[in-house]
Write a protein that holds these residues in place. Structure first.
Motif, mmCIF file in Angstrom:
data_model
loop_
_atom_site.group_PDB
_atom_site.id
_atom_site.type_symbol
_atom_site.label_atom_id
_atom_site.label_comp_id
_atom_site.label_asym_id
_atom_site.label_seq_id
_atom_site.Cartn_x
_atom_site.Cartn_y
_atom_site.Cartn_z
ATOM 1 N N GLU A 50 43.539 48.346 38.918
ATOM 2 C CA GLU A 50 44.187 49.503 38.855
ATOM 3 C C GLU A 50 43.226 50.517 39.239
ATOM 4 O OE1 GLU A 50 47.057 52.746 36.282
ATOM 5 O OE2 GLU A 50 46.655 50.656 35.462
ATOM 6 N N ARG A 51 43.686 51.338 40.389
ATOM 7 C CA ARG A 51 42.752 52.339 40.764
ATOM 8 C C ARG A 51 43.763 53.548 41.108
ATOM 9 N NH1 ARG A 51 38.720 51.797 46.336
ATOM 10 N NH2 ARG A 51 37.424 53.445 45.665
ATOM 11 N N ASN A 52 43.349 54.689 40.538
ATOM 12 C CA ASN A 52 43.945 56.121 40.694
ATOM 13 C C ASN A 52 45.655 55.717 40.580
ATOM 14 O OD1 ASN A 52 41.519 57.371 41.421
ATOM 15 N ND2 ASN A 52 41.753 56.615 43.673
ATOM 16 N N GLY A 53 45.811 55.149 39.508
ATOM 17 C CA GLY A 53 47.440 54.991 39.254
ATOM 18 C C GLY A 53 48.085 54.015 39.812
ATOM 19 N N GLU A 54 47.555 53.285 40.855
ATOM 20 C CA GLU A 54 48.134 52.241 41.766
ATOM 21 C C GLU A 54 47.430 51.053 41.808
ATOM 22 O OE1 GLU A 54 49.937 52.131 46.351
ATOM 23 O OE2 GLU A 54 48.498 53.969 45.750
ATOM 24 N N LEU A 55 48.334 50.049 41.924
ATOM 25 C CA LEU A 55 47.384 48.725 41.921
ATOM 26 C C LEU A 55 46.891 48.244 43.218
ATOM 27 C CD1 LEU A 55 47.434 46.780 39.817
ATOM 28 C CD2 LEU A 55 49.446 45.488 40.672
ATOM 29 N N HIS A 56 45.712 47.771 43.301
ATOM 30 C CA HIS A 56 44.994 47.408 44.394
ATOM 31 C C HIS A 56 44.676 45.723 44.554
ATOM 32 C CE1 HIS A 56 43.443 51.343 46.218
ATOM 33 N NE2 HIS A 56 44.500 51.608 45.306
ATOM 34 N N ILE A 57 44.386 45.246 45.757
ATOM 35 C CA ILE A 57 43.859 44.015 45.766
ATOM 36 C C ILE A 57 42.460 44.477 46.407
ATOM 37 C CG2 ILE A 57 43.919 41.945 46.907
ATOM 38 C CD1 ILE A 57 46.643 41.978 46.932
ATOM 39 N N LEU A 58 41.472 43.528 45.595
ATOM 40 C CA LEU A 58 39.888 43.777 46.185
ATOM 41 C C LEU A 58 39.725 42.755 47.186
ATOM 42 C CD1 LEU A 58 36.990 44.548 43.772
ATOM 43 C CD2 LEU A 58 36.836 42.640 45.423
ATOM 44 N N TYR A 59 38.967 43.236 48.083
ATOM 45 C CA TYR A 59 38.362 42.327 49.290
ATOM 46 C C TYR A 59 36.675 42.453 49.572
ATOM 47 C CZ TYR A 59 43.006 41.498 50.666
ATOM 48 O OH TYR A 59 44.330 41.301 50.445
ATOM 49 N N THR A 60 36.226 41.686 50.184
ATOM 50 C CA THR A 60 34.847 41.850 50.409
ATOM 51 C C THR A 60 34.492 41.585 52.077
ATOM 52 O OG1 THR A 60 34.133 39.544 50.016
ATOM 53 C CG2 THR A 60 33.932 40.793 48.156
ATOM 54 N N LEU A 61 33.675 42.313 52.697
ATOM 55 C CA LEU A 61 33.203 41.951 54.029
ATOM 56 C C LEU A 61 32.341 41.225 53.900
ATOM 57 C CD1 LEU A 61 34.271 42.941 57.051
ATOM 58 C CD2 LEU A 61 32.418 44.755 56.751
ATOM 59 N N ARG A 62 32.286 40.131 54.532
ATOM 60 C CA ARG A 62 31.273 38.989 54.606
ATOM 61 C C ARG A 62 29.789 39.656 55.114
ATOM 62 N NH1 ARG A 62 32.011 33.686 52.869
ATOM 63 N NH2 ARG A 62 30.523 33.247 54.224
#
Length: 218
Positions: free
Chosen positions: A46-58
């Motif tokens: 959860e981020r700023n009241g909203e659900l997020h998916i986290l990613y990386t840039l290789r």
């Protein structure tokens, strides 16, 4: 149904999502035996009241898939379990300890484009994540970013790559394009996680060629 984290992460929504994920078929080619097995974490938070998916840039210094968007993860060590590998690699890459991840379940394994690697995604919720406190491994990760769930639901952010006659999903978010096996896993997760009236897809609206999606080498 809304995109409220309170609703999407409720016990009922979790049970429904896990049941659907377990019904997914394995995406494996029978004519090629993968040489490497890997695990990745599909991290919700959860981020700023909203659900997020986290990613990386290789990192652009890596030998394989350098400069591409991915989930945190990597090769499974000998005698290591899938979930343990996903959590270990996540800690090594972005500094999130395994005990802060509420693991939901494993998804069905997916074979990579080169067919030499078999990737098993693990869905989990990172509890009480402070995004700015993440600690990327500079040798493996160039950037950590997240995408709100609402972004995936907007057809203006959807596109496709036609590969071997199949339309593969591409998601657009600012300067980033989420595609390949990461886009594939994202799509199948969202299909199980979100109600169909919220997750409307139209990947046909815009198409990309493979060379347009591959990072440029300077």
């Amino acid at each position: 149904m809304s995109l409220s984290p309170h609703i999407l992460l409720s016990n009922l929504a979790r049970e429904r999502c896990v049941a659907k994920l377990k019904d997914l078929p394995a995406f494996i080619r029978s004519d090629v035996e993968p040489k490497v097995k890997a695990a990745v974490l599909v991290p919700l938070f959860e981020r700023n009241g909203e659900l997020h998916i986290l990613y990386t840039l290789r990192s652009s210094n890596l030998k394989s898939h350098s400069g591409q968007v991915s989930f945190p993860g990597g090769k499974i060590d000998e005698n290591e379990k899938v979930i343990d590998a996903a959590l270990r690699e996540t800690y090594e890459e972005i500094g999130v300890p395994g005990n802060s991840v509420d693991v939901w379940c494993e998804m069905s394994p997916v074979q990579g484009r080169d067919r030499n690697i078999l990737i098993t995604p693990v869905v989990g919720v990172i509890k009480n994540l402070i995004f700015n406190n993440l600690n990327p491994n500079i040798h493996e990760v160039e950037e950590i970013f997240s995408v709100p769930i609402s972004t995936f639901c907007n057809t203006a952010n959807q596109a496709h790559l036609k590969y071997e006659g199949i339309l593969l999903p591409v998601y657009l978010h600012g300067k980033h394009k989420i595609w390949g096996i990461t886009g594939y896993i994202t799509h199948f997760f969202l299909q199980c996680f979100l109600p169909s009236d919220l997750y409307n897809v139209d990947f046909t609206r815009k198409g990309y060629k493979l060379e347009e999606l591959m990072p440029s080498k300077l």
